[in-house]
Design a protein around this motif. Structure first.
Motif, PDB file in Angstrom:
ATOM      1  N   UNK A  41       0.826  -1.207   0.000  1.00  0.00           N
ATOM      2  CA  UNK A  41       0.000   0.000   0.000  1.00  0.00           C
ATOM      3  C   UNK A  41       0.861   1.259   0.000  1.00  0.00           C
ATOM      4  N   UNK A  42       0.362   2.283  -0.654  1.00  0.00           N
ATOM      5  CA  UNK A  42       1.044   3.573  -0.703  1.00  0.00           C
ATOM      6  C   UNK A  42       0.345   4.546   0.236  1.00  0.00           C
ATOM      7  N   UNK A  43       1.063   5.532   0.723  1.00  0.00           N
ATOM      8  CA  UNK A  43       0.457   6.575   1.546  1.00  0.00           C
ATOM      9  C   UNK A  43      -0.655   7.230   0.733  1.00  0.00           C
ATOM     10  N   UNK A  44      -1.825   7.349   1.358  1.00  0.00           N
ATOM     11  CA  UNK A  44      -2.982   7.928   0.683  1.00  0.00           C
ATOM     12  C   UNK A  44      -3.897   6.894   0.053  1.00  0.00           C
ATOM     13  N   UNK A  45      -3.456   5.632  -0.006  1.00  0.00           N
ATOM     14  CA  UNK A  45      -4.265   4.556  -0.597  1.00  0.00           C
ATOM     15  C   UNK A  45      -5.563   4.395   0.191  1.00  0.00           C
ATOM     16  N   UNK A  46      -6.725   4.521  -0.470  1.00  0.00           N
ATOM     17  CA  UNK A  46      -7.989   4.294   0.231  1.00  0.00           C
ATOM     18  C   UNK A  46      -8.217   2.801   0.458  1.00  0.00           C
ATOM     19  N   UNK A  47      -8.727   2.463   1.626  1.00  0.00           N
ATOM     20  CA  UNK A  47      -8.972   1.069   1.988  1.00  0.00           C
ATOM     21  C   UNK A  47     -10.292   0.926   2.731  1.00  0.00           C
ATOM     22  N   UNK A  48     -10.832  -0.288   2.702  1.00  0.00           N
ATOM     23  CA  UNK A  48     -11.938  -0.642   3.594  1.00  0.00           C
ATOM     24  C   UNK A  48     -11.371  -1.652   4.582  1.00  0.00           C
ATOM     25  N   UNK A  49     -11.899  -1.670   5.791  1.00  0.00           N
ATOM     26  CA  UNK A  49     -11.332  -2.544   6.815  1.00  0.00           C
ATOM     27  C   UNK A  49     -12.273  -2.679   8.006  1.00  0.00           C
ATOM     28  N   UNK A  50     -11.994  -3.670   8.831  1.00  0.00           N
ATOM     29  CA  UNK A  50     -12.626  -3.836  10.132  1.00  0.00           C
ATOM     30  C   UNK A  50     -11.531  -3.671  11.177  1.00  0.00           C
ATOM     31  N   UNK A  51     -11.905  -3.621  12.442  1.00  0.00           N
ATOM     32  CA  UNK A  51     -10.892  -3.481  13.488  1.00  0.00           C
ATOM     33  C   UNK A  51     -11.133  -4.489  14.605  1.00  0.00           C
ATOM     34  N   UNK A  52     -10.084  -4.712  15.368  1.00  0.00           N
ATOM     35  CA  UNK A  52     -10.182  -5.476  16.609  1.00  0.00           C
ATOM     36  C   UNK A  52      -9.278  -4.778  17.619  1.00  0.00           C
ATOM     37  N   UNK A  53      -9.632  -4.923  18.876  1.00  0.00           N
ATOM     38  CA  UNK A  53      -8.854  -4.325  19.948  1.00  0.00           C
ATOM     39  C   UNK A  53      -7.884  -5.366  20.503  1.00  0.00           C
ATOM     40  N   UNK A  54      -6.617  -4.993  20.578  1.00  0.00           N
ATOM     41  CA  UNK A  54      -5.590  -5.856  21.159  1.00  0.00           C
ATOM     42  C   UNK A  54      -5.017  -5.145  22.382  1.00  0.00           C
ATOM     43  N   UNK A  55      -4.141  -5.821  23.108  1.00  0.00           N
ATOM     44  CA  UNK A  55      -3.551  -5.166  24.282  1.00  0.00           C
ATOM     45  C   UNK A  55      -2.630  -4.014  23.889  1.00  0.00           C
ATOM     46  N   UNK A  56      -2.223  -3.957  22.607  1.00  0.00           N
ATOM     47  CA  UNK A  56      -1.387  -2.856  22.126  1.00  0.00           C
ATOM     48  C   UNK A  56      -2.198  -1.722  21.509  1.00  0.00           C
ATOM     49  N   UNK A  57      -3.510  -1.935  21.305  1.00  0.00           N
ATOM     50  CA  UNK A  57      -4.337  -0.894  20.709  1.00  0.00           C
ATOM     51  C   UNK A  57      -5.252  -1.442  19.629  1.00  0.00           C
ATOM     52  N   UNK A  58      -5.660  -0.584  18.720  1.00  0.00           N
ATOM     53  CA  UNK A  58      -6.573  -0.966  17.650  1.00  0.00           C
ATOM     54  C   UNK A  58      -5.786  -1.484  16.454  1.00  0.00           C
ATOM     55  N   UNK A  59      -6.206  -2.638  15.938  1.00  0.00           N
ATOM     56  CA  UNK A  59      -5.566  -3.253  14.783  1.00  0.00           C
ATOM     57  C   UNK A  59      -6.580  -3.395  13.661  1.00  0.00           C
ATOM     58  N   UNK A  60      -6.189  -3.026  12.447  1.00  0.00           N
ATOM     59  CA  UNK A  60      -7.043  -3.185  11.274  1.00  0.00           C
ATOM     60  C   UNK A  60      -6.958  -4.632  10.794  1.00  0.00           C
ATOM     61  N   UNK A  61      -8.117  -5.197  10.454  1.00  0.00           N
ATOM     62  CA  UNK A  61      -8.182  -6.542   9.906  1.00  0.00           C
ATOM     63  C   UNK A  61      -9.034  -6.541   8.637  1.00  0.00           C
ATOM     64  N   UNK A  62      -8.871  -7.575   7.827  1.00  0.00           N
ATOM     65  CA  UNK A  62      -9.639  -7.731   6.594  1.00  0.00           C
ATOM     66  C   UNK A  62      -9.565  -6.458   5.745  1.00  0.00           C
ATOM     67  N   UNK A  63      -8.350  -5.976   5.511  1.00  0.00           N
ATOM     68  CA  UNK A  63      -8.115  -4.724   4.784  1.00  0.00           C
ATOM     69  C   UNK A  63      -8.120  -4.984   3.281  1.00  0.00           C
ATOM     70  N   UNK A  64      -8.843  -4.159   2.538  1.00  0.00           N
ATOM     71  CA  UNK A  64      -8.921  -4.269   1.084  1.00  0.00           C
ATOM     72  C   UNK A  64      -8.723  -2.898   0.458  1.00  0.00           C
ATOM     73  N   UNK A  65      -7.997  -2.866  -0.661  1.00  0.00           N
ATOM     74  CA  UNK A  65      -7.846  -1.619  -1.420  1.00  0.00           C
ATOM     75  C   UNK A  65      -9.196  -1.266  -2.031  1.00  0.00           C
ATOM     76  N   UNK A  66      -9.503   0.012  -2.086  1.00  0.00           N
ATOM     77  CA  UNK A  66     -10.737   0.480  -2.722  1.00  0.00           C
ATOM     78  C   UNK A  66     -10.381   1.012  -4.101  1.00  0.00           C
TER      79      UNK A  66
END
Length: 66
Positions: A41-66
């Protein structure tokens, strides 16, 4: 949800996404990005995604380029 890649380190395989609506940031690992045809992915790339909470913070999952 949708957002944009704000940073991505190709060598280390991780980066961050900022949410279009809330402005919240989420960590993303290359293993969670699908349908890229081997492209990083490049900076500025639009994506769709879901999130999950981990002990380190929020993590994006199931990420797809738009």
């Amino acid at each position: 949800m949708t957002g944009k890649i704000t940073y991505f380190n190709n060598e280390r395989g991780f980066g961050f996404i900022v949410n279009d609506e809330s402005g919240d940031s989420a960590f993303v690992h290359i293993s969670q990005i699908t349908g890229t045809n081997g492209e990083y992915p490049a900076v500025g790339q639009p994506v769709s995604y879901d999130t999950r909470t981990t002990k380190k913070g929020t993590e994006a999952i199931d990420v797809k380029f738009i």
